[in-house]
Write an enzyme that holds these catalytic residues in place. Structure first.
Site, PDB file in Angstrom:
ATOM      1  N   GLN A 263       0.862  -1.113   0.022  1.00 53.16           N
ATOM      2  CA  GLN A 263      -0.087  -0.025   0.201  1.00 53.16           C
ATOM      3  C   GLN A 263       0.771   1.272   0.050  1.00 53.16           C
ATOM      4  O   GLN A 263       0.600   2.461  -0.605  1.00 53.16           O
ATOM      5  CB  GLN A 263      -0.842  -0.144   1.193  1.00 53.16           C
ATOM      6  CG  GLN A 263      -2.163  -1.060   0.973  1.00 53.16           C
ATOM      7  CD  GLN A 263      -2.571  -1.207  -0.367  1.00 53.16           C
ATOM      8  OE1 GLN A 263      -3.439  -0.168  -0.763  1.00 53.16           O
ATOM      9  NE2 GLN A 263      -2.306  -2.063  -1.222  1.00 53.16           N
ATOM     10  N   HIS A 266       1.627   2.965  -3.431  1.00 54.00           N
ATOM     11  CA  HIS A 266       0.631   3.574  -3.943  1.00 54.00           C
ATOM     12  C   HIS A 266       0.943   5.311  -4.161  1.00 54.00           C
ATOM     13  O   HIS A 266       0.830   5.731  -5.225  1.00 54.00           O
ATOM     14  CB  HIS A 266      -0.871   3.671  -3.385  1.00 54.00           C
ATOM     15  CG  HIS A 266      -1.517   2.638  -4.029  1.00 54.00           C
ATOM     16  ND1 HIS A 266      -1.774   2.194  -5.239  1.00 54.00           N
ATOM     17  CD2 HIS A 266      -1.914   1.199  -3.289  1.00 54.00           C
ATOM     18  CE1 HIS A 266      -2.439   0.955  -5.445  1.00 54.00           C
ATOM     19  NE2 HIS A 266      -2.354   0.497  -4.087  1.00 54.00           N
ATOM     20  N   GLU A 331      -8.583   1.168   6.200  1.00 56.57           N
ATOM     21  CA  GLU A 331      -9.066   0.484   4.855  1.00 56.57           C
ATOM     22  C   GLU A 331      -9.120  -0.895   4.744  1.00 56.57           C
ATOM     23  O   GLU A 331     -10.176  -1.482   4.459  1.00 56.57           O
ATOM     24  CB  GLU A 331      -8.422   1.480   3.673  1.00 56.57           C
ATOM     25  CG  GLU A 331      -8.925   1.093   2.292  1.00 56.57           C
ATOM     26  CD  GLU A 331      -8.255   1.711   1.067  1.00 56.57           C
ATOM     27  OE1 GLU A 331      -7.058   1.965   1.491  1.00 56.57           O
ATOM     28  OE2 GLU A 331      -8.482   1.752   0.194  1.00 56.57           O
ATOM     29  N   HIS A 332      -7.928  -1.290   4.946  1.00 60.00           N
ATOM     30  CA  HIS A 332      -7.562  -2.586   4.846  1.00 60.00           C
ATOM     31  C   HIS A 332      -6.700  -3.012   6.060  1.00 60.00           C
ATOM     32  O   HIS A 332      -5.943  -2.497   6.632  1.00 60.00           O
ATOM     33  CB  HIS A 332      -6.312  -3.016   3.623  1.00 60.00           C
ATOM     34  CG  HIS A 332      -6.721  -2.286   2.324  1.00 60.00           C
ATOM     35  ND1 HIS A 332      -6.020  -1.026   1.709  1.00 60.00           N
ATOM     36  CD2 HIS A 332      -7.319  -2.732   1.317  1.00 60.00           C
ATOM     37  CE1 HIS A 332      -6.639  -0.891   0.696  1.00 60.00           C
ATOM     38  NE2 HIS A 332      -7.347  -1.926   0.401  1.00 60.00           N
ATOM     39  N   ASP A 365      -6.937  -6.388  -3.781  1.00 61.11           N
ATOM     40  CA  ASP A 365      -6.917  -5.395  -4.792  1.00 61.11           C
ATOM     41  C   ASP A 365      -7.338  -5.599  -6.465  1.00 61.11           C
ATOM     42  O   ASP A 365      -7.637  -5.048  -7.099  1.00 61.11           O
ATOM     43  CB  ASP A 365      -5.539  -4.742  -5.067  1.00 61.11           C
ATOM     44  CG  ASP A 365      -5.246  -3.907  -3.811  1.00 61.11           C
ATOM     45  OD1 ASP A 365      -6.233  -3.550  -3.099  1.00 61.11           O
ATOM     46  OD2 ASP A 365      -4.133  -3.439  -3.787  1.00 61.11           O
ATOM     47  N   HIS A 424     -53.580  17.521   6.120  1.00 60.09           N
ATOM     48  CA  HIS A 424     -53.106  16.319   6.212  1.00 60.09           C
ATOM     49  C   HIS A 424     -54.214  15.436   7.221  1.00 60.09           C
ATOM     50  O   HIS A 424     -54.524  14.426   6.798  1.00 60.09           O
ATOM     51  CB  HIS A 424     -51.877  16.216   7.000  1.00 60.09           C
ATOM     52  CG  HIS A 424     -50.497  16.624   6.425  1.00 60.09           C
ATOM     53  ND1 HIS A 424     -50.416  18.030   6.088  1.00 60.09           N
ATOM     54  CD2 HIS A 424     -49.468  16.048   6.229  1.00 60.09           C
ATOM     55  CE1 HIS A 424     -49.178  17.746   5.333  1.00 60.09           C
ATOM     56  NE2 HIS A 424     -48.626  16.751   5.630  1.00 60.09           N
TER      57      HIS A 424
HETATM   58  N1  LIG Z   1      -5.242  -0.510  -2.967  1.00 59.37           N
HETATM   59  C1  LIG Z   1      -6.107   0.322  -3.788  1.00 59.37           C
HETATM   60  C2  LIG Z   1      -7.097   0.669  -3.105  1.00 59.37           C
HETATM   61  O1  LIG Z   1      -6.943   1.363  -1.947  1.00 59.37           O
HETATM   62  C3  LIG Z   1      -6.586  -0.361  -5.313  1.00 59.37           C
HETATM   63  C4  LIG Z   1      -5.573  -0.862  -6.142  1.00 59.37           C
HETATM   64  C5  LIG Z   1      -5.485  -0.834  -7.300  1.00 59.37           C
HETATM   65  N2  LIG Z   1      -4.359  -1.321  -7.849  1.00 59.37           N
HETATM   66  C6  LIG Z   1      -3.895  -1.713  -6.815  1.00 59.37           C
HETATM   67  N3  LIG Z   1      -4.450  -1.464  -5.723  1.00 59.37           N
HETATM   68 ZN   LIG Z   2      -3.640  -1.424  -3.978  1.00 59.44          ZN
END
Ligand SMILES: N[C@H](CO)Cc1c[nH]c[nH+]1
Ligand SMILES: [Zn+2]
Ligand SMILES: NC(=O)c1ccc[n+]([C@@H]2O[C@H](COP(=O)([O-])OP(=O)(O)OC[C@H]3O[C@@H](n4cnc5c(N)ncnc54)[C@H](O)[C@@H]3O)[C@@H](O)[C@H]2O)c1
Length: 434
Positions: A263, A266, A331-332, A365, A424
């Site tokens: 994560q 990202h 979230e996860h 994911d 009413h």
């Molecule tokens: N982890 C992301 C949502 O939090 C979604 C995603 C797309 N591709 C890889 N990961």
């Molecule tokens: Zn992801």
């Protein structure tokens, strides 16, 4: 070179303050962005296609003369799918199939029941007519997100799914187009930013107006979605990705380090947290992080994320790990423990729960089946993963029998007169049997 990750323990006097600092994060949408977006929305509302074309040319460096040049035909989507390397096509189709069959289970059905006096009550479930899916352009374009946004809409029975995706410099992402073909997207426009959100919200001569806009995007997109909310529905406003791993100390530390990276890679603002009652294990994972990071393709992003918002937290026991988890509402959540089912009853807030040592978040994911669009920034306290239910709406059904109308009329009349609403009251009273 070792990397500097925040580390603290629940027996420290300032544990609560450490937790507060960990959770302090707010999306910045400064006044300037707000104003730029307000102006773009107003301009698209007024001038329609012409404004969308102008903004797309300016921000995405295109040379389009008209909106028709910014639409892709179904044959282009199909061709993208047909020409993908076999392994990618197979993986995309397999993922789509699993996502679809999971979401089929979320479908809500209409229901009715009759009371003893013959009165019928119920709920009619109807899909939305038309929805818009925003797919971010550039490097952040995820084909998996096309599946995760479009398939639930398709399963819900939405008539028309319109996708918008900016193509900076005119560059098309073939995997994104292939995913659109697989997911049943009806029309695709290569537009992005606030102008795409405006086109979907207000409609133009070329872009049909939609009922709801879903999908993540940069600050201009998120701000535009907030501003058009009310004219159309929107999904959540997604914050940076988050992962919280709870581990009993018996999983391979390299696995856990890579799960945290998954994560963190990202973006720089992503958050990765490890919670364990085993201090020695936290040391081992830290060593794995230092060992594995230098060879990662996105090492710079991961390093920024880990030094900024990550934490390794030592807790007294699993009960305390669950308290920390609920406070963060991640979230996860990965439960990397022997018996994850035993912990489940104590978890109250998490977007998705990945159970057991073998269930890496990355599987969710892409292809496990559940949606990867999840509540972030603690919003799992009150919201849920994107799903079929986000594309369905409900109408109440009421059909009174004469006896039912007579009985309910007496109740309604009293309450209406208490509110001093005479019409009413009288409307209800007309139906009371003499
Ligand atoms: N982890 C992301 C949502 O939090 C979604 C995603 C797309 N591709 C890889 N990961
Ligand atoms: Zn992801
Ligand atoms: N949470 C998730 O699941 C998830 C998934 C993928 C991407 N994302 C996020 O999506 C975002 C993608 O960002 P992106 O920029 O690559 O693509 P984007 O599609 O979100 O935004 C690109 C558009 O922004 C507009 N824009 C750019 N600069 C502008 C300016 N100065 N004035 C007005 N408009 C401007 C342009 O119209 C351009 O087409 C990232 O913030 C990423 O974190 C989130």
């Amino acid at each position: 070179m070792t990397i500097d990750i925040r580390r603290f323990s629940s027996d420290q006097a300032d544990f609560s303050a450490q937790m507060d600092a960990l959770l302090a994060w707010e999306a910045v949408s400064d006044h300037q962005v707000q104003q730029i977006v307000t102006d773009i929305l107003a301009d698209v509302k007024k001038r329609g296609d012409a404004a969308v074309v102008e903004y797309s040319n300016r921000f995405d460096h295109l040379h389009a003369q008209s909106m028709s040049e910014l639409e892709l035909g179904q044959e282009q989507l199909q061709q993208a799918l047909d020409t993908l390397p076999q392994a990618q096509r197979d993986a995309l189709l397999k993922a789509a199939e699993r996502v679809r069959s999971y979401h089929e289970k979320q479908k809500q059905d209409s229901w009715q029941y009759r009371e003893a006096d013959g009165t019928l009550l119920g709920q009619k479930v109807t899909p939305m007519d038309r929805v818009g899916i925003y797919v971010p352009g550039g490097k952040a374009a995820y084909p998996s997100s096309v599946l995760m946004n479009a398939i639930p809409a398709h399963v819900a029975g939405v008539n028309e799914i319109i996708m918008v995706v900016p193509t900076p410099g005119g560059e098309l992402n073939q995997l994104v187009l292939a995913a659109a073909a697989v997911a049943g997207v009806n029309r695709v426009f290569t537009i992005g930013g606030a102008q795409a959100v405006a086109a979907l919200a207000y409609g133009t001569d070329t872009v049909p107006g939609v009922d709801k806009i879903v999908g993540p995007g940069n600050i201009f997109v998120a701000t535009a979605k907030r501003q058009v909310f009310g004219t159309v529905g929107i999904d959540m406003i997604a914050g940076p990705s988050e992962i919280l791993v709870v581990c009993d100390g018996k999983t391979d530390p390299d696995w856990i380090a890579m799960d945290l990276f998954s994560q963190a890679e990202h973006d720089e603002d992503a958050q990765a947290i490890l919670v364990s009652p085993d201090a020695g294990f936290l040391d081992q994972v830290k060593a794995s992080i230092d060992k594995l990071l230098p060879d990662m393709q996105r090492a710079d992003i991961i390093r920024a994320s880990l030094t900024g918002r990550a934490a390794l937290i030592k807790v007294a026991d699993m009960d305390e790990a669950m308290e920390v988890t609920n406070r963060i509402a991640p979230e996860h959540l990965e439960l990397s423990v022997e018996d994850p089912q035993a912990l489940l009853p104590q978890i109250r807030h998490a977007g998705a729960i990945f159970m057991g040592r073998h269930t890496s978040e990355a599987l969710g994911d892409y292809c496990a089946g559940p949606n990867h669009v999840l509540p972030t920034s603690g919003t799992a306290r009150f919201s849920s993963p994107l799903g079929v239910y986000d594309f369905q709406k409900r109408s109440s059904l009421i059909m009174c029998s004469p006896d039912g109308a007579s009985e309910l009329g007496q109740v309604a009349s009293v309450l209406a007169r208490g509110e001093q609403l005479e019409a009413h009251a009288r409307s209800a009273e007309y139906r009371i049997k003499k």
